[in-house]
Design an enzyme around this catalytic site. Structure first.
Site, PDB file in Angstrom:
ATOM      1  CB  SER A 136       5.401  -1.452   4.479  1.00 31.01           C
ATOM      2  OG  SER A 136       6.528  -0.881   4.018  1.00 31.01           O
ATOM      3  CE1 TYR A 160       8.867  -1.290  -2.371  1.00 30.55           C
ATOM      4  CE2 TYR A 160       8.540  -0.469   0.122  1.00 30.55           C
ATOM      5  CZ  TYR A 160       8.318  -0.522  -1.392  1.00 30.55           C
ATOM      6  OH  TYR A 160       7.376   0.341  -1.857  1.00 30.55           O
ATOM      7  CB  THR A 186       6.284  -3.806  -3.901  1.00 30.76           C
ATOM      8  OG1 THR A 186       5.228  -4.048  -2.877  1.00 30.76           O
ATOM      9  CG2 THR A 186       6.094  -2.579  -4.457  1.00 30.76           C
ATOM     10  CE  LYS A 268       1.083  -2.671  -3.286  1.00 31.88           C
ATOM     11  NZ  LYS A 268       1.761  -1.416  -3.328  1.00 31.88           N
ATOM     12  CG  HIS A 292       3.650   2.451  -5.178  1.00 28.64           C
ATOM     13  ND1 HIS A 292       4.546   1.109  -5.013  1.00 28.64           N
ATOM     14  CD2 HIS A 292       3.776   3.089  -4.209  1.00 28.64           C
ATOM     15  CE1 HIS A 292       5.125   1.443  -3.926  1.00 28.64           C
ATOM     16  NE2 HIS A 292       4.731   2.721  -3.547  1.00 28.64           N
ATOM     17  NE  ARG A 347      -2.049   9.100  -1.771  1.00 27.98           N
ATOM     18  CZ  ARG A 347      -1.641   8.500  -2.839  1.00 27.98           C
ATOM     19  NH1 ARG A 347      -2.781   7.575  -3.579  1.00 27.98           N
ATOM     20  NH2 ARG A 347      -0.661   8.627  -3.435  1.00 27.98           N
TER      21      ARG A 347
HETATM   22  C1  LIG Z   1       2.188   7.007   2.361  1.00 28.35           C
HETATM   23  C2  LIG Z   1       2.436   5.558   1.389  1.00 28.35           C
HETATM   24  C3  LIG Z   1       3.125   4.758   1.518  1.00 28.35           C
HETATM   25  C4  LIG Z   1       3.488   3.559   0.810  1.00 28.35           C
HETATM   26  N1  LIG Z   1       4.392   2.464   1.233  1.00 28.35           N
HETATM   27  C5  LIG Z   1       4.240   1.420   0.323  1.00 28.35           C
HETATM   28  C6  LIG Z   1       5.105   0.403   0.809  1.00 28.35           C
HETATM   29  O1  LIG Z   1       6.007   0.551   1.782  1.00 28.35           O
HETATM   30  N2  LIG Z   1       5.069  -0.843  -0.073  1.00 28.35           N
HETATM   31  C7  LIG Z   1       4.386  -1.169  -1.145  1.00 28.35           C
HETATM   32  O2  LIG Z   1       4.230  -1.970  -1.559  1.00 28.35           O
HETATM   33  N3  LIG Z   1       3.219   0.072  -1.188  1.00 28.35           N
HETATM   34  C8  LIG Z   1       3.407   1.278  -0.571  1.00 28.35           C
HETATM   35  N4  LIG Z   1       2.568   2.228  -0.933  1.00 28.35           N
HETATM   36  C9  LIG Z   1       1.454   2.093  -2.054  1.00 28.35           C
HETATM   37  C10 LIG Z   1       0.281   1.243  -1.444  1.00 28.35           C
HETATM   38  O3  LIG Z   1       0.361  -0.039  -1.029  1.00 28.35           O
HETATM   39  C11 LIG Z   1      -0.808   1.054  -2.452  1.00 28.35           C
HETATM   40  O4  LIG Z   1      -0.440   0.633  -3.601  1.00 28.35           O
HETATM   41  C12 LIG Z   1      -1.404   2.561  -2.821  1.00 28.35           C
HETATM   42  O5  LIG Z   1      -1.474   3.602  -1.677  1.00 28.35           O
HETATM   43  C13 LIG Z   1      -2.844   2.408  -3.152  1.00 28.35           C
HETATM   44  O6  LIG Z   1      -3.550   3.487  -3.588  1.00 28.35           O
HETATM   45  P1  LIG Z   1      -4.488   4.492  -2.930  1.00 28.35           P
HETATM   46  O7  LIG Z   1      -3.634   5.282  -1.899  1.00 28.35           O
HETATM   47  O8  LIG Z   1      -5.156   5.347  -3.875  1.00 28.35           O
HETATM   48  O9  LIG Z   1      -5.322   3.461  -2.196  1.00 28.35           O
HETATM   49  C14 LIG Z   1       2.384   3.426  -0.225  1.00 28.35           C
HETATM   50  C15 LIG Z   1       1.507   4.375  -0.424  1.00 28.35           C
HETATM   51  C16 LIG Z   1       1.347   5.447   0.266  1.00 28.35           C
HETATM   52  C17 LIG Z   1       0.281   6.537   0.165  1.00 28.35           C
HETATM   53  C1  LIG Z   2      11.590   3.540   0.256  1.00 25.66           C
HETATM   54  C2  LIG Z   2      10.275   2.952   0.472  1.00 25.66           C
HETATM   55  C3  LIG Z   2       8.998   3.980  -0.082  1.00 25.66           C
HETATM   56  C4  LIG Z   2       7.686   3.479   0.558  1.00 25.66           C
HETATM   57  C5  LIG Z   2       6.710   3.641  -0.488  1.00 25.66           C
HETATM   58  O1  LIG Z   2       6.457   2.744  -1.180  1.00 25.66           O
HETATM   59  C6  LIG Z   2       6.081   4.708  -0.840  1.00 25.66           C
HETATM   60  O2  LIG Z   2       6.217   5.878  -0.245  1.00 25.66           O
HETATM   61  O3  LIG Z   2       5.294   4.772  -1.691  1.00 25.66           O
END
Ligand SMILES: Cc1cc2nc3c(=O)[nH]c(=O)nc-3n(C[C@H](O)[C@H](O)[C@H](O)COP(=O)(O)O)c2cc1C
Ligand SMILES: CCCCC(=O)C(=O)O
Length: 394
Positions: A136, A160, A186, A268, A292, A347
């Protein structure tokens, strides 16, 4: 005659991890980490501060997050019998490169709230199992440091896309120089959603300066500060919130990003087939079908329900990856049968990290690979490349 499992002489398959667990049982040792996803999450909830737990577990409202899971249940695998499954291959070709499996580590920001090892521990686990990692932009360690831990395992960098083109170019070119093999942009986070769990605890880690390592290590970002970042964290956070996102961006802006790097670019957060077609027309190399993890648009379509439409629109011409709701091997098989080239998990590895750092992430990956391997064999397939919609019940 009694026989015990002899793991050493069993054929090399990811599924053998199962034999390893049973073999430990014969010695009286039970698995340290709970086996079921739900139990691992419960363990993580015990070890994490409540605000950090909810930051990871929560969504934007929670119906889309629930739908990401319940929608999987509507797709059912249709196993075939008496096929030779003695040799199996979980490999997939993604952006022209063969990976050992379809699994990839999703970009998850600010992992220091989960474990001190954060992205460094995750990268070491990814390297141990050779599962590619997507880092990320809002990571807790700088992209160069994380890339080193990956060794020969592939890394992609998730952007981002800031509202400052010079900063975007700097981040992307740093990633290219550090050895990342693709850029993931993303699209679904032009702003943070109304996240009730986080609002409840008035908790947003970035405002405390967490998750900003790629910014504070960036010359273009730092040129916008009056003092060095370590001397004025409030100014860092203010500048970050000014540049983080660009709500005005449209498809036309992709041309400039395309020119900023030679690396393949994957978008994404695509759910609509027409957006996938626009991605293709803009010269992109792939899309990730994702909502997401249910964290952005409450009420949105379950990600798995969006997959077939995107595959039908562009799957023959570009790579289509998938995430949001993958928990078990069967989920991976269903996504592949619907046409995904690879899948990301979010997760599940976060809970492994919370419970046991690098070792926890490694164990989550090995278990998921074992589950994929065994489920593949039991559906009568020796390769993921052989799966198609015919592998699902009509
Ligand atoms: C705590 C957390 C932080 C995330 N941060 C980002 C991020 O920085 N950039 C991004 O593209 N997606 C982010 N995501 C989304 C994940 O890349 C992904 O799309 C998502 O977790 C997939 O679903 P799942 O948790 O059910 O496997 C985040 C998700 C979580 C749970
Ligand atoms: C400000 C970025 C947020 C990170 C993210 O993608 C998330 O927490 O789902």
């Amino acid at each position: 005659m009694t026989r015990s499992f002899d793991v050493a002489t069993a054929p090399e398959h990811y599924g053998n991890h199962q034999l390893g667990i049973y073999a430990q049982g014969l010695k009286g040792q039970l698995p340290e980490l709970p086996l079921r996803y739900e139990d691992m999450e419960a363990r993580a909830r015990e070890v994490l501060p409540p605000a950090a737990y909810w930051y990871v577990a929560g969504g934007a409202g929670e119906t889309s997050m629930a739908a990401n899971r319940s929608a999987f249940d509507r797709y059912r695998l249709l196993p075939r019998m008496l096929t030779d499954v003695s040799q199996r291959d979980l490999g997939r070709t993604v952006l022209g490169k063969r990976q050992v499996s379809p699994l990839m580590i999703a970009p998850l920001g600010v992992q220091e709230i989960i474990h001190d090892q954060a992205e460094l521990g995750v990268a070491r686990a990814a390297a141990a199992v050779d599962v590619p990692m997507i880092l990320s932009t809002v990571s807790s360690f700088a992209l160069e440091d994380v890339r080193k831990e990956l060794g020969t395992t592939s890394g992609w960098y998730q952007l981002y896309w800031p509202n400052d083109d010079a900063l975007a170019t700097s981040l992307v070119q740093r990633a290219e120089k550090a050895g990342y093999e693709a850029i993931v942009v993303t699209l679904d986070t032009k702003m943070l959603a109304w996240r009730e769990r986080d609002l409840d605890g008035a908790y947003l880690p970035f405002l405390k300066g967490q998750g900003l390592a790629n910014y504070t290590s960036d010359p273009v970002f730092c040129a916008g500060l009056e003092k060095p970042p370590q001397d004025d964290m409030r100014a860092v956070v203010k500048h970050w919130s000014d540049v983080f996102a660009a709500p005005a961006r449209t498809w036309d802006d992709l041309a400039r990003l395309r020119d900023a790097t030679k690396l393949p670019i994957v978008l994404k957060g695509v759910l609509h087939p027409e957006d996938a077609i626009k991605a293709r027309e803009a010269g992109m190399d792939g899309v990730i079908v994702s909502n997401h993890g249910g964290r952005q648009v409450e009420g949105s379509i379950a990600a798995i329900d969006a997959l077939a439409g995107v595959v039908d629109a562009v799957g023959a011409r570009m790579d289509v990856l998938f995430d949001s709701g993958i928990r078990r091997g069967a989920d991976v098989l269903k996504a592949i049968a619907l046409g995904a080239d690879a899948v990301l998990i979010g997760r599940p590895f976060a809970w492994g990290l919370a419970c046991a750092g690098q070792a926890g992430v490694e164990e989550v990956l090995r278990r998921l690979l074992a589950d994929i391997d065994l489920t593949l064999a039991l559906t009568g397939n020796d390769s993921l490349d052989g799966l198609s919609r015919v592998s699902l019940a009509p």
